[in-house]
Design an enzyme around this catalytic site. Sequence first.
Site, PDB file in Angstrom:
ATOM      1  N   GLY A 242       0.812  -1.218   0.000  1.00  0.00           N
ATOM      2  CA  GLY A 242       0.000   0.000   0.000  1.00  0.00           C
ATOM      3  C   GLY A 242       0.843   1.264   0.000  1.00  0.00           C
ATOM      4  O   GLY A 242       0.474   2.266  -0.618  1.00  0.00           O
ATOM      5  N   ARG A 243       1.980   1.203   0.672  1.00  0.00           N
ATOM      6  CA  ARG A 243       2.829   2.408   0.773  1.00  0.00           C
ATOM      7  C   ARG A 243       3.404   2.820  -0.577  1.00  0.00           C
ATOM      8  O   ARG A 243       3.778   3.986  -0.765  1.00  0.00           O
ATOM      9  CB  ARG A 243       3.904   2.179   1.843  1.00  0.00           C
ATOM     10  CG  ARG A 243       3.284   2.189   3.241  1.00  0.00           C
ATOM     11  CD  ARG A 243       4.156   1.672   4.347  1.00  0.00           C
ATOM     12  NE  ARG A 243       3.372   1.654   5.604  1.00  0.00           N
ATOM     13  CZ  ARG A 243       3.635   0.876   6.638  1.00  0.00           C
ATOM     14  NH1 ARG A 243       4.656   0.032   6.613  1.00  0.00           N
ATOM     15  NH2 ARG A 243       2.871   0.922   7.721  1.00  0.00           N
ATOM     16  N   TYR A 362      -0.800   9.107   6.738  1.00  0.00           N
ATOM     17  CA  TYR A 362      -1.534   7.833   6.655  1.00  0.00           C
ATOM     18  C   TYR A 362      -0.697   6.691   6.064  1.00  0.00           C
ATOM     19  O   TYR A 362       0.404   6.910   5.573  1.00  0.00           O
ATOM     20  CB  TYR A 362      -2.904   7.966   6.015  1.00  0.00           C
ATOM     21  CG  TYR A 362      -3.096   8.475   4.612  1.00  0.00           C
ATOM     22  CD1 TYR A 362      -2.073   8.568   3.689  1.00  0.00           C
ATOM     23  CD2 TYR A 362      -4.379   8.843   4.192  1.00  0.00           C
ATOM     24  CE1 TYR A 362      -2.315   9.021   2.399  1.00  0.00           C
ATOM     25  CE2 TYR A 362      -4.630   9.292   2.906  1.00  0.00           C
ATOM     26  CZ  TYR A 362      -3.586   9.380   2.019  1.00  0.00           C
ATOM     27  OH  TYR A 362      -3.830   9.817   0.761  1.00  0.00           O
ATOM     28  N   GLU A 363      -1.258   5.503   6.205  1.00  0.00           N
ATOM     29  CA  GLU A 363      -0.546   4.237   5.906  1.00  0.00           C
ATOM     30  C   GLU A 363       0.786   4.178   6.655  1.00  0.00           C
ATOM     31  O   GLU A 363       1.803   3.725   6.130  1.00  0.00           O
ATOM     32  CB  GLU A 363      -0.405   4.020   4.404  1.00  0.00           C
ATOM     33  CG  GLU A 363      -1.789   3.826   3.793  1.00  0.00           C
ATOM     34  CD  GLU A 363      -1.836   3.023   2.527  1.00  0.00           C
ATOM     35  OE1 GLU A 363      -0.935   2.199   2.313  1.00  0.00           O
ATOM     36  OE2 GLU A 363      -2.787   3.218   1.767  1.00  0.00           O
ATOM     37  N   GLY A 364       0.727   4.683   7.895  1.00  0.00           N
ATOM     38  CA  GLY A 364       1.912   4.732   8.747  1.00  0.00           C
ATOM     39  C   GLY A 364       2.551   6.097   8.675  1.00  0.00           C
ATOM     40  O   GLY A 364       2.958   6.547   7.603  1.00  0.00           O
TER      41      GLY A 364
END
Length: 379
Positions: A242-243, A362-364
């Site tokens: 996803g990143r 987001y996404e970490g």
Amino acid sequence: MNFDLTEDHIMMRKMVRDFAEKECGPGAEERDETEEFSVDIWKKAGELGLAGVTFPEEYGGVGADYISYAITVEELSRVDASVGVTISAHASLCANPIALFGTEEQKKKYLVPLATGEKLGAFGLTEPMAGSDASGTRTMAVRDGNDYIINGTKCFITNAYYADVYVITAQMDKSKGNRGIAAFILEKGMPGFSFGKKEKKMGIRSSATYELVFEDVRVPAENLLGQEGQGFKIAMQTLDFGRIGIASQALGIAQGAYEQAMKYTKERVQFGKAISEFQNTQFKLADMATQIEAARLLVYQAAYLASQHKPVGKASAMAKLFASETAMAVTTMGVQLHGGYGYTREYPAERMMRDAKITEIYEGTNEIQRIVISANILK
Ligand code: CAA
């Protein structure tokens, strides 16, 4: 080593750029104001194949590689980052874990309509008390005969409300920590599954962000994704891919802001000449272009590794870290180069700066990316 894009990549860029400029560009400012998700754009993107770029043709996808996917999200985000994240969250966070961990039945039932764009997907990991600490999930799943019963709340869920399919995580045995977590596929409309508040955001305002509320949601056992206890690892591997999407989104925002600044500084005349003729402007444009090129190399490298089925966690964290910080730096310089006009809604520069900020979160968060990178380089 070959840095050339293939004919397919070049065609992909052209097709997505045309779509983004024709379909996403004209209403981007208005959607930012009204905070409205465009079902119409999502449907048209699906018809073009943008919902399933990397998935095999037998499952309704285009069968292209991850560089094509990165280019897709980059080109959408160059014009409207809200559309970019819609596609990224759908493909990377919902369809991809089903492609990676789903049974044949789950792929036929869920991956195919997701990849063709018939259905929109979302991913429910984050909770009010479990953000960066993703293993602290409090949503509970209890086995009951041939079903699981799920209770809890998820927050900040991209595409929620509009999405038809949700991959979510829930704890089954607190004493086992992250090894007690399981992942499930849920459908909108399941009794007990509702939506909480809609978030009012600084940027990406026309992407949908809602809470998910589960009150005794009965989920059939065949909707368990992977095995009981495997949910945390499924979520972590999902985020590894996803990143790349978020890094591509950040890259696209930076590219868009740079092009806007280039255009404006060539047109804006002060002290008798275009401000692009001042060395201050030229040096800023040079810094922007250099940072964007460096980000692009990291993003495409991570995408290349994903296409080669090689470990991608470190590369995608580096790409997301660097590209998001580039997006923030470049969009801030873009606003500065527009002077007072950059602070107004007359130009897209300020929207791009607001949109860029979320890519560092987001996404970490980027602090989490540094944890992932350091864990990889120290092991
Ligand atoms: N792949 C496979 N397994 C992994 C993994 C990976 N990338 N990362 C960790 N694991 C495994 C570990 O090997 C370990 O396995 P064992 O228990 O068998 O030893 C287990 O998972 C636990 O690992 P850690 O001890 O490292 O886990 P942790 O609790 O310390 O958390 C973390 C690590 C990196 C901080 C993780 O919690 C994390 O990534 N947090 C950020 C969450 C995040 O990105 N949220 C974003 C939400 S989605 C979103 O934002 C969507 C949107 O809106 C667009």
